[in-house]
Design an enzyme around this catalytic site. Sequence first.
Site, PDB file in Angstrom:
ATOM      1  NE  ARG A  74      -4.160  -1.459   0.215  1.00  0.00           N
ATOM      2  CZ  ARG A  74      -4.557  -2.590  -0.673  1.00  0.00           C
ATOM      3  NH1 ARG A  74      -3.753  -2.951  -1.404  1.00  0.00           N
ATOM      4  NH2 ARG A  74      -5.505  -3.277  -0.510  1.00  0.00           N
TER       5      ARG A  74
ATOM      6  CD  GLU B 294      -3.186   3.645  -4.889  1.00  0.00           C
ATOM      7  OE1 GLU B 294      -4.247   2.794  -4.695  1.00  0.00           O
ATOM      8  OE2 GLU B 294      -2.044   3.091  -4.525  1.00  0.00           O
TER       9      GLU B 294
ATOM     10  CG  HIS C 203      -3.494  -0.269  -6.210  1.00  0.00           C
ATOM     11  ND1 HIS C 203      -3.924   0.288  -5.285  1.00  0.00           N
ATOM     12  CD2 HIS C 203      -3.394  -1.519  -6.206  1.00  0.00           C
ATOM     13  CE1 HIS C 203      -4.026  -0.549  -4.543  1.00  0.00           C
ATOM     14  NE2 HIS C 203      -3.748  -1.842  -4.915  1.00  0.00           N
TER      15      HIS C 203
HETATM   16  P1  NAD Z   1      -0.535 -11.588   4.534  1.00  0.00           P
HETATM   17  O1  NAD Z   1      -1.109 -11.315   5.743  1.00  0.00           O
HETATM   18  O2  NAD Z   1      -0.397 -13.022   4.490  1.00  0.00           O
HETATM   19  O3  NAD Z   1       0.989 -11.286   4.934  1.00  0.00           O
HETATM   20  C1  NAD Z   1       1.522  -9.867   5.645  1.00  0.00           C
HETATM   21  C2  NAD Z   1       2.356 -10.035   6.470  1.00  0.00           C
HETATM   22  O4  NAD Z   1       3.160  -8.835   6.906  1.00  0.00           O
HETATM   23  C3  NAD Z   1       2.335 -11.132   7.842  1.00  0.00           C
HETATM   24  O5  NAD Z   1       3.240 -12.187   7.609  1.00  0.00           O
HETATM   25  C4  NAD Z   1       2.484 -10.154   8.984  1.00  0.00           C
HETATM   26  O6  NAD Z   1       2.789 -10.855  10.091  1.00  0.00           O
HETATM   27  C5  NAD Z   1       3.321  -8.991   8.375  1.00  0.00           C
HETATM   28  N1  NAD Z   1       3.191  -7.928   9.040  1.00  0.00           N
HETATM   29  C6  NAD Z   1       2.073  -7.414   9.486  1.00  0.00           C
HETATM   30  N2  NAD Z   1       2.240  -6.221  10.008  1.00  0.00           N
HETATM   31  C7  NAD Z   1       3.674  -5.937  10.089  1.00  0.00           C
HETATM   32  C8  NAD Z   1       4.736  -5.115  10.806  1.00  0.00           C
HETATM   33  N3  NAD Z   1       4.166  -4.187  11.221  1.00  0.00           N
HETATM   34  N4  NAD Z   1       6.007  -5.288  10.530  1.00  0.00           N
HETATM   35  C9  NAD Z   1       6.456  -6.310   9.788  1.00  0.00           C
HETATM   36  N5  NAD Z   1       5.515  -7.410   9.281  1.00  0.00           N
HETATM   37  C10 NAD Z   1       4.408  -7.085   9.554  1.00  0.00           C
HETATM   38  O7  NAD Z   1      -1.071 -10.602   3.371  1.00  0.00           O
HETATM   39  P2  NAD Z   1      -0.824 -10.923   1.959  1.00  0.00           P
HETATM   40  O8  NAD Z   1      -2.116 -11.885   1.426  1.00  0.00           O
HETATM   41  O9  NAD Z   1       0.538 -11.414   1.709  1.00  0.00           O
HETATM   42  O10 NAD Z   1      -1.079  -9.408   1.674  1.00  0.00           O
HETATM   43  C11 NAD Z   1      -0.176  -8.477   1.955  1.00  0.00           C
HETATM   44  C12 NAD Z   1      -0.615  -7.044   1.696  1.00  0.00           C
HETATM   45  O11 NAD Z   1      -0.435  -6.877   0.214  1.00  0.00           O
HETATM   46  C13 NAD Z   1      -2.093  -6.839   1.568  1.00  0.00           C
HETATM   47  O12 NAD Z   1      -2.461  -6.428   3.073  1.00  0.00           O
HETATM   48  C14 NAD Z   1      -2.371  -5.667   0.744  1.00  0.00           C
HETATM   49  O13 NAD Z   1      -2.240  -4.581   1.259  1.00  0.00           O
HETATM   50  C15 NAD Z   1      -1.234  -5.945  -0.514  1.00  0.00           C
HETATM   51  N6  NAD Z   1      -1.782  -6.234  -1.661  1.00  0.00           N
HETATM   52  C16 NAD Z   1      -1.643  -5.368  -2.649  1.00  0.00           C
HETATM   53  C17 NAD Z   1      -1.979  -5.757  -3.968  1.00  0.00           C
HETATM   54  C18 NAD Z   1      -1.848  -4.686  -5.113  1.00  0.00           C
HETATM   55  O14 NAD Z   1      -2.721  -4.769  -5.938  1.00  0.00           O
HETATM   56  N7  NAD Z   1      -0.880  -3.688  -5.091  1.00  0.00           N
HETATM   57  C19 NAD Z   1      -2.629  -7.122  -4.125  1.00  0.00           C
HETATM   58  C20 NAD Z   1      -2.770  -7.920  -3.340  1.00  0.00           C
HETATM   59  C21 NAD Z   1      -2.218  -7.356  -1.963  1.00  0.00           C
END
Ligand code: NAD
Length: 338
Positions: free
Chosen positions: A244, A273, A292
């Site tokens: 994000r 955005e 995005h």
């Molecule tokens: P997930 O929950 O499987 O993984 C997120 C990881 O981040 C977890 O392992 C968690 O422990 C870690 N985390 C959380 N807070 C943290 C912190 N303060 N410091 C360090 N690590 C921390 O989620 P995911 O399915 O892998 O998705 C991750 C993110 O990707 C989503 O939340 C979303 O915002 C973003 N995303 C963006 C797009 C896009 O179109 N650009 C698409 C999909 C997902």
Amino acid sequence: MGNCSFRKKVFATRKLPEDAVNILKTRFNVEFWPHESPVPKNILIEKVREVNGLICMLTERVDCEVIEAASDQFWGISQVAVGYDNIDVEAATRRGIYVTNTPEVLTETTADFAFTLLMATARRIAEADRYVRSGRWNIPWGLTMFLGQDVWGKTIGIIGMGRIGTAVARRAKGMNMRILYYDVYRNDAAERELGAQYVDLETLLKESDFVSIHVPLTPATRHLISEGNLRLMKRTACLINTSRGPVVDEKALYKALKEGWIWAAGLDVWEEEPTDPDNPLLSLENVTAAPHIASASYETRTKMAIMAAENMTAILEGKIPPNLVNREVLKVRPPIEK
Ligand code: NAD
């Protein structure tokens, strides 16, 4: 429940793929917002007063005010995305409103894109494309023309080794990379199967040639990539953000790229955005920009919409939805009685 007048009502903030529409239409009275632009807040407020469920995108700010406006017959918010930082989940839980997301189905697509952006940034693909089209290509081949960074065998630092972070690590392993990661939790499977090494954030930033961000946006991750952290990175490093926008301090990133503290950045997500065309980052050749689109493949967007439709169906049919984000809500309001 053949009688249409007893059918529950759902409002979806976009037109959805046909397969998702079919799931919803056979069960509910569904209204689809016909535009591609986000639903304005006043309309969102109007809708949550009338309907039983909302299917929304990350562009809708479902904040405390919207949630407070919902009627007692409003049961759920089904987000078509895995991230849900646009929804005030605490406020929803307080009111007994179920919140769901669409994990897993977009993991590989998003990881594909993150790695594509990484490669494109390392090898200056967007810049090269602009160069060829603009007619500036005037020597047949240059020994030092468009030099980039090697990816094969380099070190990648993954911030957030969750579903997508791990899928990126799998791609990095295929590129013979050394994999470092930082997370609030250890990921034993990634350590065992991919040889990923858990390090603190400072070590990751200092040692990585590529830093790829995969944390959710939370108060703890807002501006995690700050000026201080950018200064720790290698001068030859690339920063890739498909998480994000607000996880990165854009003003600091601009300075870092302009003054050469780091080498380049690939950005799919932005603090605002759509980003302003006058965003200073867009004036830099060493920024590879995308709007995005990390999960944007035909197959995946359909799967996400189907999953969101199934989550909504479960909520309104009195089941615990498969991708419930706020499990605590079950204590506030048990599933709807059929
Ligand atoms: P997930 O929950 O499987 O993984 C997120 C990881 O981040 C977890 O392992 C968690 O422990 C870690 N985390 C959380 N807070 C943290 C912190 N303060 N410091 C360090 N690590 C921390 O989620 P995911 O399915 O892998 O998705 C991750 C993110 O990707 C989503 O939340 C979303 O915002 C973003 N995303 C963006 C797009 C896009 O179109 N650009 C698409 C999909 C997902």
